[in-house]
Design an enzyme around this catalytic site. Sequence first.
Site, short mmCIF file in Angstrom:
data_model
loop_
_atom_site.label_atom_id
_atom_site.label_comp_id
_atom_site.label_asym_id
_atom_site.label_seq_id
_atom_site.Cartn_x
_atom_site.Cartn_y
_atom_site.Cartn_z
CE LYS A 14 -6.78 3.63 -1.15
NZ LYS A 14 -6.79 4.47 0.04
CG ASN A 34 -0.80 9.59 1.31
OD1 ASN A 34 -0.07 9.64 2.28
ND2 ASN A 34 -2.12 9.39 1.41
CG ASP A 70 -10.67 5.67 0.56
OD1 ASP A 70 -11.08 5.69 1.73
OD2 ASP A 70 -9.54 5.27 0.23
CG ASP A 71 -9.26 9.71 -2.72
OD1 ASP A 71 -8.28 9.25 -2.12
OD2 ASP A 71 -9.70 9.21 -3.78
CG ASN A 84 -3.65 5.90 4.57
OD1 ASN A 84 -4.63 5.30 4.13
ND2 ASN A 84 -2.63 6.26 3.82
CD GLU A 107 -9.07 5.19 -2.97
OE1 GLU A 107 -9.92 4.58 -2.31
OE2 GLU A 107 -8.40 6.12 -2.49
CG ASP A 108 -6.23 7.74 -5.57
OD1 ASP A 108 -6.85 8.14 -4.56
OD2 ASP A 108 -5.11 7.22 -5.51
CE1 TYR A 128 -3.97 2.02 0.64
CE2 TYR A 128 -2.97 2.69 2.72
CZ TYR A 128 -3.96 2.84 1.76
OH TYR A 128 -4.92 3.79 1.94
NE ARG A 141 -5.61 12.35 -5.80
CZ ARG A 141 -6.13 11.90 -4.66
NH1 ARG A 141 -7.11 12.53 -4.09
NH2 ARG A 141 -5.67 10.80 -4.07
#
Length: 648
Positions: free
Chosen positions: A267, A504, A362-363, A548, A339-340, A196, A249
């Site tokens: 994840k 991160n 999640d972000d 996190n 995610e991202d 991770y 991203r």
Amino acid sequence: MAFPIDHTFVDLTKLNLPNKPHLGHVTNMSPFRPNLLPIFPRALRTSTRLLSSLGSNRVVDPNGSVLIETTTSPSPSPDVTGGVQDVYGEDAATEDMPITPWSLSVASGYTLLRDPHHNKGLAFSQRERDAHYLRGLLPPTVISQDLQVKKMMHTLRHYQVPLQRYMAMMDLQETNERLFYKLLIDHVEELLPVVYTPTVGEACQKYGSIFLRPQGLFISLKEKGKILEVLRNWPEKNIQVIVVTDGERILGLGDLGCQGMGIPVGKLSLYTALGGVRPSACLPVTIDVGTNNEKLLNDEFYIGLRQRRATGEEYSELMHEFMTAVKQNYGEKVVIQFEDFANHNAFDLLAKYGTTHLVFNDDIQGTASVVLAGLLGALRFVGGSLANHRFLFLGAGEAGTGIAELIALEISKKSQIPLEEARKNIWLVDSKGLIVSSRKESIQHFKKPWAHDHKPIKDLVDAVKAIKPTVLIGTSGVGQTFTQDVVETMAELNEKPIILSLSNPTSQSECTAEQAYKWSKGRAIFASGSPFAPVEYEGKTYVPGQANNAYIFPGFGLGLIMSGTIRVHDDMLLAASEALAEQLMEEHYEKGMIFPPFRNIRKISARIAARVAAKAYELGLATRLPQPKELEKCAESSMYSPSYHSYR
Ligand SMILES: O=C([O-])CC(=O)C(=O)O
Ligand SMILES: [Mg+2]
């Protein structure tokens, strides 16, 4: 029960079944004879499970003779935990509970050794080697799973380069899944940074060069119009969680296109290791609409579409087809974790699908929930309430505005003041400076609630001097932006400044743990998104916390799954934060931590899951009825166990 033992295959299309047989119902079809359900005498337990998943307790041939009949009712049985049928017997594995190793057919011999779900490597016993045609395919020694773990840790520790460790772990996941999870669960603190953040970031950057076997499902513009078919190509049918990215991203590393796949894969490993969701129920997805990363477009090893990103309608149509196909194929209770995604799409997708699907970003939401937990945890020891604090963020994207909003919501609920009022103590700085009301017309919609009255300020350090925050939070995605000047100013203003560098991976962290402690003369309460080692400062050891979202999403998702929840509600995020915060102990806080250690993460996740599920029941959003009495025990008992099974 009546079981014929002279039939090896039953043609599903010819059977008198209440539900139309569909490949999607049956997990162990022969790939060569797709309508044939194998009925082996030694596999009756599995066959009866399959029957029940077809909505039947009997199989009758075209002449009306009963081929199989079970006395149990077709649906729900003790095997139904976590909301769905445990087809593979993944739950509560024990040595003394023999099962049949199913894959597409009964796996044996060479195929069994190459089947990651059932392979045990040198841990196959002599008896199993005889029964499953393995003799000669393995060297003579038989070792325990524990010894395999020890050996693998020994090997991993010899690798100096983090990426080598990552590749060894991915290789293990693809060859011996249970050993992979046993390692990850037993050595979570050591291996989290490997599979991770931060190593997964480097892996995504170099994904094309290190690519050996595909993991997850790739859905590109080429699959437009065929996404349902693509989902059906995935070997597993009982999906409970999907983590999806479009790679725009990836962490703070920017647009990595199709190579973002490392993120959903990582994840979901955590969903299993930290939250106990079965690996077979997890589906990593990457949506490839191109990339604007020139370096990747010119990289001969790039694995994605070689074109610039599709936007506008072309983008939303592909996403919509995906979202529709997911619901059609897996129903309403599959968790879809975004995610991202880049800011513009992340907020839009969450708003668009939040009312029709079980979606979670999640972000925005996971990060918010974990940061709120850290603050609530810290306040348990320093006293006071959130309403007494002043917050300044560097970065006003998904994480920044998501955290800000959840803090405001908590303040508003606890102090019973309007949300707009609660927002007033929260200030955000973006790349153009402090967000103030004079900028309101020119900023994106998600920043507008934070445009308070103030004169414009360009630099962070000047904003710190003017706003005088007690809490400084970095979500900018840009490393080294909490300069010595900034940290020293925070320390001048506060006896115990709270400083969170959340970006991160490690290279993008706003400051390092060492800088935070040194520049604040050991007074900062510090946590970061990526892990930092403990720091010695003037004879004292400080242990930085890792703020996190990995603390939250596995338990949060488990809570949704176990209660059969159909929509995410903000109150569930608050419930998750509170569940995490109450597990911070004084001994942790004294060392400088504002989160409990990761080594207890399965317990932490079970508590979070229970609290999220309880909230879902309270809000009337849970469909698994009746509500289990002891939700935390229910969460613990439904967790995937990585111990090997014995094969009959
Ligand atoms: O993946 C992580 O470590 C946390 C996260 O969601 C991000 O930085 O985007
Ligand atoms: Mg993320």
